[in-house]
Design a protein around this motif. Structure first.
Motif, PDB file in Angstrom:
ATOM      1  N   GLU A  34       1.477  -0.906  -0.093  1.00 44.70           N
ATOM      2  CA  GLU A  34       0.138  -0.263   0.628  1.00 44.70           C
ATOM      3  C   GLU A  34       0.802   1.569  -0.292  1.00 44.70           C
ATOM      4  O   GLU A  34      -0.016   2.279  -0.236  1.00 44.70           O
ATOM      5  CB  GLU A  34      -0.920   0.420   1.377  1.00 44.70           C
ATOM      6  CG  GLU A  34      -0.376   0.086   2.550  1.00 44.70           C
ATOM      7  CD  GLU A  34      -1.436  -0.421   3.842  1.00 44.70           C
ATOM      8  OE1 GLU A  34      -2.383   0.677   3.857  1.00 44.70           O
ATOM      9  OE2 GLU A  34      -0.955  -1.423   4.880  1.00 44.70           O
ATOM     10  N   HIS A  35       1.851   1.288   0.445  1.00 44.31           N
ATOM     11  CA  HIS A  35       2.734   2.573   0.570  1.00 44.31           C
ATOM     12  C   HIS A  35       3.397   2.623  -1.018  1.00 44.31           C
ATOM     13  O   HIS A  35       4.391   3.593  -0.953  1.00 44.31           O
ATOM     14  CB  HIS A  35       3.999   2.376   1.496  1.00 44.31           C
ATOM     15  CG  HIS A  35       3.233   1.570   3.250  1.00 44.31           C
ATOM     16  ND1 HIS A  35       3.136   2.669   3.608  1.00 44.31           N
ATOM     17  CD2 HIS A  35       3.820   0.910   3.701  1.00 44.31           C
ATOM     18  CE1 HIS A  35       2.118   1.879   5.095  1.00 44.31           C
ATOM     19  NE2 HIS A  35       2.919   1.026   5.118  1.00 44.31           N
ATOM     20  N   ASP A  36       3.737   1.916  -1.627  1.00 44.19           N
ATOM     21  CA  ASP A  36       4.676   1.898  -2.723  1.00 44.19           C
ATOM     22  C   ASP A  36       4.077   2.894  -3.625  1.00 44.19           C
ATOM     23  O   ASP A  36       2.998   2.301  -4.387  1.00 44.19           O
ATOM     24  CB  ASP A  36       4.822   0.319  -3.671  1.00 44.19           C
ATOM     25  CG  ASP A  36       5.407  -0.028  -5.114  1.00 44.19           C
ATOM     26  OD1 ASP A  36       5.920   1.425  -4.957  1.00 44.19           O
ATOM     27  OD2 ASP A  36       5.458  -0.827  -5.151  1.00 44.19           O
TER      28      ASP A  36
END
Ligand SMILES: O=C(O)CCC(=O)C(=O)O
Ligand SMILES: [Fe+2]
Length: 220
Positions: free
Chosen positions: A165-167
């Motif tokens: 989700e952070h990529d």
């Protein structure tokens, strides 16, 4: 190409099944440029071109009662594959072969498979999304195959697969003919960037058995 030519689970499919399975264990996704057996890819491409406009539906989001059409999120059209043609059946057999191979190696208990053709016209997109949410769905594994002969990099329309989700960078996959992508449905956000040409694909999902899924992961 005679669409009646059966596509057997030959040794090239076996080695592709093996590569996908190993990649899934190692990293949760697998990207295989131009890897689908060419006879199957050609027949599927022929079939998607022959589907007349009336057989495509505007794609929606969510399942059953939750199903809505939201053109801010996705603008493609889809047609479910039910095995009523030889080519559809050959595709389902090929995808079933992968299911059996993965189950025999990983004991994942993949139970069923559903898939649809998708058509993205020039400029169509599918914004960043997950194919399944933890605990809310029994979609476990996503499979995408591209049916675009002579696709060039400048035609765009990449799939961008984000590692988590952070990529925000992701891995870009050009939708070239016969490219096969698989990833864990709950773990990899992804999106489809607008293309300059018509872009054809098949997207499919392997599910867990509903009753087993409900028992080990009850809906909240
Ligand atoms: O066509 C693609 O590259 C992916 C499509 C997709 O993400 C979906 O149908 O859920
Ligand atoms: Fe998706």
């Amino acid at each position: 190409m005679d669409s009646k030519t059966p596509v057997k689970s030959d040794s090239s499919s076996e080695s592709l099944y093996e590569t996908i399975t190993d990649d899934l264990v190692r990293q949760g996704y697998s990207i295989n440029p131009e890897a689908l057996p060419p006879s199957l890819a050609k027949a599927l491409y022929q079939q998607v071109l022959e589907l007349n406009q009336a057989e495509f539906d505007t794609a929606g989001i969510g399942r059953q009662q939750a199903h809505t059409v939201d053109t801010r999120v996705r603008t493609d059209e889809i047609c479910w594959i039910n095995g009523s043609t030889n080519t559809g059946q050959n595709w389902l057999n090929w995808a079933g072969g992968l299911r059996e191979y993965i189950n025999s190696q990983l004991f994942l208990g993949l139970f069923s498979f559903e898939s649809h053709f998708a058509h993205y016209g020039p400029g169509d997109f599918y914004k960043r999304h997950l194919d399944a949410f933890k605990g809310e769905s029994n979609r476990l594994l996503s499979l995408v195959v591209y049916l675009n002969p002579e696709w060039e990099e400048e035609d765009k329309g990449e799939l961008v697969l984000y590692r988590d989700e952070h990529d925000m960078t992701g891995i870009k996959v050009s939708p070239t003919f016969g490219t096969v992508v698989a990833f864990l449905s709950e773990d990899f956000p992804h999106e489809v960037l607008p293309a300059k040409r018509d872009r054809y694909s098949i997207a499919g999902w392997y599910r867990l058995n509903n009753s087993i899924g409900n028992r080990i992961d009850p809906p909240r």
